[in-house]
Design an enzyme around this catalytic site. Structure first.
Site, short mmCIF file in Angstrom:
data_model
loop_
_atom_site.label_atom_id
_atom_site.label_comp_id
_atom_site.label_asym_id
_atom_site.label_seq_id
_atom_site.Cartn_x
_atom_site.Cartn_y
_atom_site.Cartn_z
N VAL A 1 -3.13 3.81 -0.35
CA VAL A 1 -2.26 2.78 0.19
C VAL A 1 -1.65 2.05 -0.99
O VAL A 1 -2.35 1.80 -1.99
CB VAL A 1 -3.05 1.79 1.07
CG1 VAL A 1 -2.16 0.67 1.61
CG2 VAL A 1 -3.72 2.53 2.23
N CYS A 2 -0.36 1.71 -0.90
CA CYS A 2 0.27 0.85 -1.92
C CYS A 2 0.11 1.50 -3.31
O CYS A 2 0.28 2.72 -3.44
CB CYS A 2 -0.39 -0.53 -1.82
SG CYS A 2 0.50 -1.89 -2.55
N THR A 3 -0.22 0.72 -4.33
CA THR A 3 -0.30 1.28 -5.69
C THR A 3 -1.55 2.14 -5.91
O THR A 3 -1.76 2.62 -7.02
CB THR A 3 -0.25 0.15 -6.73
OG1 THR A 3 -1.24 -0.84 -6.41
CG2 THR A 3 1.11 -0.51 -6.76
#
Lengths: 211, 211
Positions: free
Chosen positions: B98-100
């Site tokens: 998820v995300c970075t």
């Protein structure tokens, strides 16, 4: 601006963490996780532990109170805890709940004859406790804001962020957490989910309530 | 089915808790929070602590790996940790971020020339690390599934729940967590947010990156 999130044994994590992720990014916000006893608190799945940093006594005047829901709310009947909820409500700017957290507010006597919401499976219990249940995702009634089940806390917190700090700040938080939801299915409410699924879920929930 | 969620100092809580709330409700799912060292792990806001129950060595063969994002991902360069990511990926059914968190997968060499996504502010870094960044909310590339920023993990997990257990199970989880999102603003992606807000956020992010 101090934001107190009340933790208790068997709360539902996303009820607390969704709003935390939004509200902690407000300017000058200080989120504090509180519980009857500070220390590790186990969530409803028993697979996740979150730490409560402060006891109730240590947080007597939060600006915002947030009560998450979860199967454990049913045992939150101890008078000291309900006394604390009543006492902090007197000086809060906003008193809020997610999911069955509203049942705690009702038990504390804060929702008598007031419009409020909860998890869709708990709306009748909310009525039994004296509130006027409303099938909406967010209900703002005076300074009390209640949200529907679990994930509704994210929408509620963005609504609150807008009321507190203005639309632009709320939008910047929404952009930062990239909240542009796109669920792969459209079954997130009893009005939209297949009827059979709703009935099966309701039947199972009655079974749990009786157990 | 064992689902390992990797925690590290300064991860973003909702990146992990959103998918956890969905995936932990799959039949026969066992979620385990892992970290280089078991024990309390502090999130990016420094206001929330979540407990990692197991060390990496104790979880050598999870069926699903989930790597959340957060400002702390930048220091996840230790070879033992990247070695663990590479090793578990060999036997996972799904490797997800998820995300970075996708930057960690890229640094481990798992995204070379592969389509993947990340937080909208991190797509260029994803490219520098050898991946082919895609502006989509969920990208499934073989058994690797990457999600956009923070809240996108909920959509990703529901998508994954459908792939693993079928649409009906995924819908029952969506109904249980009442995921019928209704954000009060429409600023959740750079394509939808006011242009000025996007540019200001981007400028501030460059400042942080240089700091």
């Amino acid at each position: 601006m101090q934001i107190a999130v009340l933790l208790y044994d068997r709360f539902t994590a996303l009820d607390a963490i969704g709003p935390y992720e939004v509200l902690s990014r407000l300017p000058d916000a200080e989120v504090v996780f509180v519980a009857a006893e500070p220390g590790p608190v186990s969530t409803d799945t028993r697979r996740l532990t979150i730490v409560a940093e402060r006891s109730l006594d240590e947080v007597p005047h939060p600006d915002i109170l947030l009560i998450p829901g979860g199967p454990g709310e049913d045992v939150l009947r101890e008078e000291p805890l309900l006394d604390w909820v009543r006492a902090v409500h007197e000086t809060t700017t906003w008193t809020t709940s997610v999911c069955t957290g509203s049942l705690v507010l009702a038990r504390a006597g804060l929702l008598d004859a007031k419009r409020a919401t909860s998890h869709w499976l708990a709306l009748e219990r909310l009525r039994e406790l004296g509130a006027e249940p409303v099938e909406e995702r967010i209900v703002e009634e005076g300074k009390i804001v209640t949200a529907a089940g679990v994930s509704a806390g994210i929408d509620m917190a963005l609504h609150l962020a807008g009321r507190i700090a203005g639309e632009e700040v709320a939008q910047s938080i929404q952009l930062y957490i990239e909240y542009d939801p796109d669920p792969p299915f459209d079954a997130g409410s009893p009005a939209k989910a297949p009827r059979e699924l709703v009935e099966r879920t309701r039947a199972r929930s009655r079974f749990f309530a009786a157990g």
